[in-house]
Enzyme design. Structure first.
Site, PDB file in Angstrom:
ATOM      1  CB  ALA A 270      -0.887  -0.026   1.229  1.00 28.38           C
TER       2      ALA A 270
ATOM      3  CD  GLU B 298      -1.958  -7.539   3.192  1.00 27.06           C
ATOM      4  OE1 GLU B 298      -1.702  -6.379   2.799  1.00 27.06           O
ATOM      5  OE2 GLU B 298      -2.498  -7.769   4.286  1.00 27.06           O
TER       6      GLU B 298
ATOM      7  N   GLY C 263       0.738  -5.006   1.007  1.00 28.11           N
ATOM      8  CA  GLY C 263      -0.480  -5.111   0.199  1.00 28.11           C
ATOM      9  C   GLY C 263      -0.248  -5.797  -1.138  1.00 28.11           C
TER      10      GLY C 263
ATOM     11  CD  GLU D  61       2.101  -5.389   5.920  1.00 24.14           C
ATOM     12  OE1 GLU D  61       2.930  -6.289   6.165  1.00 24.14           O
ATOM     13  OE2 GLU D  61       1.335  -5.415   4.951  1.00 24.14           O
TER      14      GLU D  61
HETATM   15  C1  HXC Z   1       5.064   4.376  -1.342  1.00 19.34           C
HETATM   16  C2  HXC Z   1       6.990   3.429  -2.158  1.00 19.34           C
HETATM   17  C3  HXC Z   1       6.640   2.174  -1.612  1.00 19.34           C
HETATM   18  C4  HXC Z   1       5.391   2.091  -0.907  1.00 19.34           C
HETATM   19  C5  HXC Z   1       8.538   1.971  -2.584  1.00 19.34           C
HETATM   20  N1  HXC Z   1       8.178   3.259  -2.760  1.00 19.34           N
HETATM   21  N2  HXC Z   1       7.625   1.296  -1.907  1.00 19.34           N
HETATM   22  N3  HXC Z   1       6.222   4.525  -2.013  1.00 19.34           N
HETATM   23  N4  HXC Z   1       4.656   3.215  -0.793  1.00 19.34           N
HETATM   24  N5  HXC Z   1       4.945   0.944  -0.380  1.00 19.34           N
HETATM   25  C6  HXC Z   1       8.920   4.321  -3.456  1.00 19.34           C
HETATM   26  C7  HXC Z   1      10.120   4.772  -2.665  1.00 19.34           C
HETATM   27  O1  HXC Z   1       9.733   5.709  -1.673  1.00 19.34           O
HETATM   28  C8  HXC Z   1      10.960   5.400  -3.761  1.00 19.34           C
HETATM   29  O2  HXC Z   1      10.429   6.669  -4.077  1.00 19.34           O
HETATM   30  C9  HXC Z   1      10.690   4.485  -4.962  1.00 19.34           C
HETATM   31  O3  HXC Z   1       9.452   3.820  -4.667  1.00 19.34           O
HETATM   32  C10 HXC Z   1      11.767   3.455  -5.172  1.00 19.34           C
HETATM   33  O4  HXC Z   1      11.957   2.764  -3.958  1.00 19.34           O
HETATM   34  P1  HXC Z   1      13.383   2.641  -3.225  1.00 19.34           P
HETATM   35  O5  HXC Z   1      13.112   2.384  -1.780  1.00 19.34           O
HETATM   36  O6  HXC Z   1      14.269   3.782  -3.571  1.00 19.34           O
HETATM   37  O7  HXC Z   1      13.953   1.319  -3.926  1.00 19.34           O
HETATM   38  P2  HXC Z   1      14.909   0.219  -3.321  1.00 19.34           P
HETATM   39  O8  HXC Z   1      16.013   0.856  -2.511  1.00 19.34           O
HETATM   40  O9  HXC Z   1      15.293  -0.687  -4.431  1.00 19.34           O
HETATM   41  O10 HXC Z   1      13.987  -0.608  -2.265  1.00 19.34           O
HETATM   42  C11 HXC Z   1      12.866  -1.327  -2.751  1.00 19.34           C
HETATM   43  C12 HXC Z   1      11.989  -1.761  -1.552  1.00 19.34           C
HETATM   44  C13 HXC Z   1      11.660  -0.517  -0.695  1.00 19.34           C
HETATM   45  C14 HXC Z   1      12.731  -2.794  -0.712  1.00 19.34           C
HETATM   46  C15 HXC Z   1      10.720  -2.400  -2.134  1.00 19.34           C
HETATM   47  O11 HXC Z   1      11.123   0.492  -1.531  1.00 19.34           O
HETATM   48  C16 HXC Z   1      10.655  -0.773   0.380  1.00 19.34           C
HETATM   49  O12 HXC Z   1      10.982  -1.339   1.445  1.00 19.34           O
HETATM   50  N6  HXC Z   1       9.415  -0.326   0.188  1.00 19.34           N
HETATM   51  C17 HXC Z   1       8.380  -0.375   1.182  1.00 19.34           C
HETATM   52  C18 HXC Z   1       7.796  -1.757   1.271  1.00 19.34           C
HETATM   53  C19 HXC Z   1       6.728  -1.849   2.340  1.00 19.34           C
HETATM   54  O13 HXC Z   1       6.988  -1.547   3.530  1.00 19.34           O
HETATM   55  N7  HXC Z   1       5.536  -2.238   1.943  1.00 19.34           N
HETATM   56  C20 HXC Z   1       4.395  -2.378   2.882  1.00 19.34           C
HETATM   57  C21 HXC Z   1       3.588  -1.114   2.881  1.00 19.34           C
HETATM   58  S1  HXC Z   1       2.329  -1.154   4.101  1.00 19.34           S
HETATM   59  P3  HXC Z   1      11.406   7.945  -4.333  1.00 19.34           P
HETATM   60  O14 HXC Z   1      10.433   9.064  -4.498  1.00 19.34           O
HETATM   61  O15 HXC Z   1      12.288   8.049  -3.154  1.00 19.34           O
HETATM   62  O16 HXC Z   1      12.127   7.557  -5.599  1.00 19.34           O
HETATM   63  C22 HXC Z   1       1.132  -2.103   3.463  1.00 19.34           C
HETATM   64  C23 HXC Z   1      -0.093  -2.297   4.340  1.00 19.34           C
HETATM   65  C24 HXC Z   1      -1.297  -2.720   3.566  1.00 19.34           C
HETATM   66  O17 HXC Z   1       1.205  -2.560   2.368  1.00 19.34           O
HETATM   67  C25 HXC Z   1      -2.583  -2.498   4.339  1.00 19.34           C
HETATM   68  C26 HXC Z   1      -3.033  -1.078   4.360  1.00 19.34           C
HETATM   69  C27 HXC Z   1      -4.396  -0.915   5.017  1.00 19.34           C
END
Ligand code: HXC
Length: 260
Positions: free
Chosen positions: A66, A114, A111, A134
């Site tokens: 998400a 999921e 997400g 998360e």
């Molecule tokens: C918003 C995201 C994102 C996310 C990545 N980006 N994941 N933006 N939401 N979930 C963005 C980064 O901010 C970055 O933007 C660009 O995408 C590239 O990501 P990087 O981090 O620079 O790439 P990298 O170093 O290769 O790392 C990849 C990654 C990392 C390991 C996937 O991005 C990451 O850990 N992302 C978050 C994953 C996560 O925690 N997902 C769960 C979300 S919570 P910029 O602008 O800096 O280029 C969830 C809950 C669901 O899903 C239920 C809700 C009700």
């Protein structure tokens, strides 16, 4: 349909839905979720459709979760709304009348993992990474991960992934039963389309009933689920598909199913 965050392609009666937000690794914001709901609702009325393949744009990510930037300042009610919207979309995919295959072409986190789990079949490329990170963000999964993950891989493995937030690679995801197959990235979409092609040669009503009885039956006790199977089995005999399928076998020819 006005789509800004997805692309939709229809070829050979198979829809390919691509989440198209590569700059944020295809993260799901509310607009993208709303578009997914619109697309799956519309495709559900498409009688000739064989099924849907869902994937992410680019070579790095399926869906990285998400959208964290959208959620950062949420209060309780907005958090609840986001969770409910996600559940609605994923439940719509799980209950979609035709097969849905997730073509996981990279990160499937939070997400994204999921959403893949709500699909019927998961095929991934060898660079795919799965996880429920998360807890790193101070939250729990909110799109069904706490429920679908243990049902797919068992409670112990699910809780380890949920507690640690660790990512696992494609080989490990295959080993624990989270994905059906691992292929090279360039073979991912062709592999998913080949599965759909094979499905397209089978009795269309039988395919729909298989999905219905498995999905519904998994929510019931075994005795009720088997009774439900008996009901759907009997319904097959009202179809042209059953007459054609069994006649073709006895005539030693390939069935030509019409009931789509
Ligand atoms: C918003 C995201 C994102 C996310 C990545 N980006 N994941 N933006 N939401 N979930 C963005 C980064 O901010 C970055 O933007 C660009 O995408 C590239 O990501 P990087 O981090 O620079 O790439 P990298 O170093 O290769 O790392 C990849 C990654 C990392 C390991 C996937 O991005 C990451 O850990 N992302 C978050 C994953 C996560 O925690 N997902 C769960 C979300 S919570 P910029 O602008 O800096 O280029 C969830 C809950 C669901 O899903 C239920 C809700 C009700």
């Amino acid at each position: 349909m006005d789509l800004n965050n997805l692309t939709l392609e229809l070829t050979d009666r198979v829809a390919v839905v691509t989440v198209n937000r590569p700059k944020s690794l295809n993260a799901l914001n509310p607009d993208t979720l709303a578009e997914l709901l619109e697309v799956f609702t519309a495709l559900g009325d498409h009688e000739d459709l064989v099924g849907v393949v869902i994937t992410g744009s680019g070579e790095k990510a399926f869906i990285a979760g998400a959208d964290i930037s959208a959620m950062k300042d949420y209060g309780v009610l907005e958090g609840r709304q986001m969770g409910k919207l996600g559940h609605l979309v994923l439940d719509t995919i799980a209950a979609f009348p035709k097969p849905v295959i997730a073509a996981v072409n990279g990160f499937a986190l939070g997400g994204g993992c999921e959403l893949a789990m709500a699909c019927d079949i998961r095929i991934c490329s060898d660079n795919a990474k799965f996880g429920q990170p998360e807890v790193n963000l101070g939250v729990i999964p909110g799109f069904g991960g706490t429920q679908r993950l243990p049902r797919l891989v068992g409670t112990g493995r699910a809780l380890e992934l949920l507690f640690t937030g660790d990512m696992i690679d494609a080989a490990e995801a295959f080993r624990i039963g989270l994905v059906n197959r691992v292929v090279k990235q360039q073979e991912l979409l062709p592999e998913c389309l080949a599965i759909m092609k094979k499905i397209s040669t089978k009795g269309p009503l039988a395919i729909q009933l298989c999905k219905d009885v498995v999905r519904t039956g998994m929510e019931l006790d075994l005795a009720r689920a088997c009774r439900y199977e008996a009901d759907l089995f009997s319904i097959c005999f009202a179809s042209e598909d059953q007459k054609e399928g069994m006649t073709a076998f006895l005539e030693k020819r390939k069935a030509d199913f019409k009931n789509r």
